[in-house]
Design a protein around this motif. Structure first.
Motif, PDB file in Angstrom:
ATOM      1  N   LEU A 193       0.837  -1.209   0.000  1.00 37.90           N
ATOM      2  CA  LEU A 193       0.000   0.000   0.000  1.00 37.90           C
ATOM      3  C   LEU A 193       0.871   1.258   0.000  1.00 37.90           C
ATOM      4  O   LEU A 193       0.586   2.225  -0.713  1.00 37.90           O
ATOM      5  N   VAL A 194       1.933   1.248   0.811  1.00 35.75           N
ATOM      6  CA  VAL A 194       2.840   2.397   0.855  1.00 35.75           C
ATOM      7  C   VAL A 194       3.492   2.601  -0.508  1.00 35.75           C
ATOM      8  O   VAL A 194       3.581   3.737  -1.007  1.00 35.75           O
ATOM      9  N   ARG A 195       3.918   1.508  -1.131  1.00 37.80           N
ATOM     10  CA  ARG A 195       4.560   1.597  -2.453  1.00 37.80           C
ATOM     11  C   ARG A 195       3.607   2.194  -3.482  1.00 37.80           C
ATOM     12  O   ARG A 195       4.002   3.042  -4.292  1.00 37.80           O
ATOM     13  N   LYS A 196       2.343   1.773  -3.447  1.00 43.85           N
ATOM     14  CA  LYS A 196       1.359   2.288  -4.399  1.00 43.85           C
ATOM     15  C   LYS A 196       1.110   3.770  -4.171  1.00 43.85           C
ATOM     16  O   LYS A 196       0.992   4.542  -5.124  1.00 43.85           O
ATOM     17  N   SER A 197       1.014   4.175  -2.910  1.00 42.11           N
ATOM     18  CA  SER A 197       0.725   5.575  -2.599  1.00 42.11           C
ATOM     19  C   SER A 197       1.890   6.479  -2.988  1.00 42.11           C
ATOM     20  O   SER A 197       1.690   7.571  -3.537  1.00 42.11           O
ATOM     21  N   VAL A 198       3.117   6.025  -2.724  1.00 39.79           N
ATOM     22  CA  VAL A 198       4.293   6.816  -3.090  1.00 39.79           C
ATOM     23  C   VAL A 198       4.376   6.974  -4.605  1.00 39.79           C
ATOM     24  O   VAL A 198       4.702   8.053  -5.121  1.00 39.79           O
TER      25      VAL A 198
END
Length: 325
Positions: A193-198
């Motif tokens: 999720l963090v990777r997608k948001s970044v």
């Protein structure tokens, strides 16, 4: 936007109720394995609360400080959710590892399994619904919240199986060992999720969206549209912003150029699954374009058309006309 807010409110209320149910299961069983699910449910509540605020903020109209709107706050919401999930997972791994060396007895695991099973089923149904609505409404926040609930359903299913094993197998370390495995899975989910948001905050290209746009343009292109290049797509919440260059016959007057640009804008907004704002820069054609230009009865053609130039990811995103290698 009202529908988005309603979905998030429902998710928030359900998350609070299920969190209380999971903690009741923990206090009945005193199982670290159950605590993993209960701890993650706190993240569900916090994430849904922040998602509600982000949906509200994203719905605000553009202003002088935010000329593209407030939609990117949804990526920040997903970043917060992924971070919280990862922190919860790390804490679960640490506590589970500690209790591997200092195990303690668990109680009434079948009762706990029933409670966790019911909460998992509720989360699964709500999660699939939110993923579906998130795609329909083009909301990364709702979709991410739904995927988080699906993760919760998976972990709950694993919990039920694990609690049954704990009930029948005489291994005190099994409770903590399983909680460590679930904690690792939660950390991986949070990272994704963090990777997608970044990626969204850094304006990373969404190739799925761009491929869909290319498909639409190829299927319904007009002979006047000689080539499209330097296409760049940026997503702002539920809206898409596209810059591109459109090559048109150089003898078109301004009214005709305006009409062709409007047709491209109208086509994409009608056929694509996301509201799109276009900034189209028009280029005049050059003699080198003639070999792939389909314009009939062209008064300035220097050579006949001899090649069909299909629009692809490679040639539509370059900052060059198609004849320029």
């Amino acid at each position: 936007m009202k529908e988005k807010r309603n979905i998030i409110v429902i998710a928030l209320i359900v998350s609070i109720v299920l969190m209380l149910a999971k903690f009741s299961a923990y206090f009945i069983t005193f199982s670290n394995f159950v605590l993993t699910d209960a701890a993650e449910s706190i993240v569900n509540v916090l994430a849904s609360a922040f998602a509600f605020y982000s949906i509200y903020l994203a719905s605000q109209p553009r202003d002088i400080n935010h000329p593209y709107g407030h939609g990117k706050v949804e990526f920040f919401s997903v970043f917060i959710e992924g971070t919280l999930i990862s922190i919860a997972g790390i804490i679960i791994v640490l506590k589970g590892t500690y209790n591997l060396f200092y195990p303690h007895e668990v109680h009434k695991v079948i009762t706990g399994a029933i409670i966790i099973g019911v909460t998992g089923a509720v989360n699964g149904g709500l999660g699939y619904y939110m993923i579906s609505k998130g795609k329909t409404l083009n909301s990364i926040t709702i979709e991410a919240d739904g995927r988080h609930l699906i993760t919760d359903m998976v972990t709950s299913s694993g919990l039920v199986v694990g609690l049954v094993l704990i009930h029948f197998l005489p291994y005190m370390w099994l409770d903590s060992g399983l909680s460590v495995l679930v904690g690792v899975y939660i950390v991986i989910t949070g990272y994704k999720l963090v990777r997608k948001s970044v990626g969204g905050l850094m304006d990373e290209a969404d190739f799925t969206i761009v491929q869909d746009l290319i498909r639409i343009l190829n299927e319904q292109r007009k002979v006047e549209w000689i080539d499209v290049h330097n296409l760049r797509a940026q997503k702002y919440g539920h809206e898409l912003h596209i810059d591109c260059h459109l090559t048109l016959p150089n003898y078109f007057d301004l009214n005709r150029v305006h009409d062709e640009v409007h047709l491209v804008d109208e086509l994409i907004n009608k056929e694509a699954k996301i509201k799109t704002e276009f900034f189209i820069h028009t280029d005049p054609c050059l003699p080198d374009c003639c070999y792939y230009c389909s314009m009939p009865n062209c008064p300035i053609r220097s050579e006949p058309k001899r090649e069909y130039m299909e629009w692809t990811m490679a040639n539509i995103t370059r900052n060059k006309k198609h004849f320029e290698q």
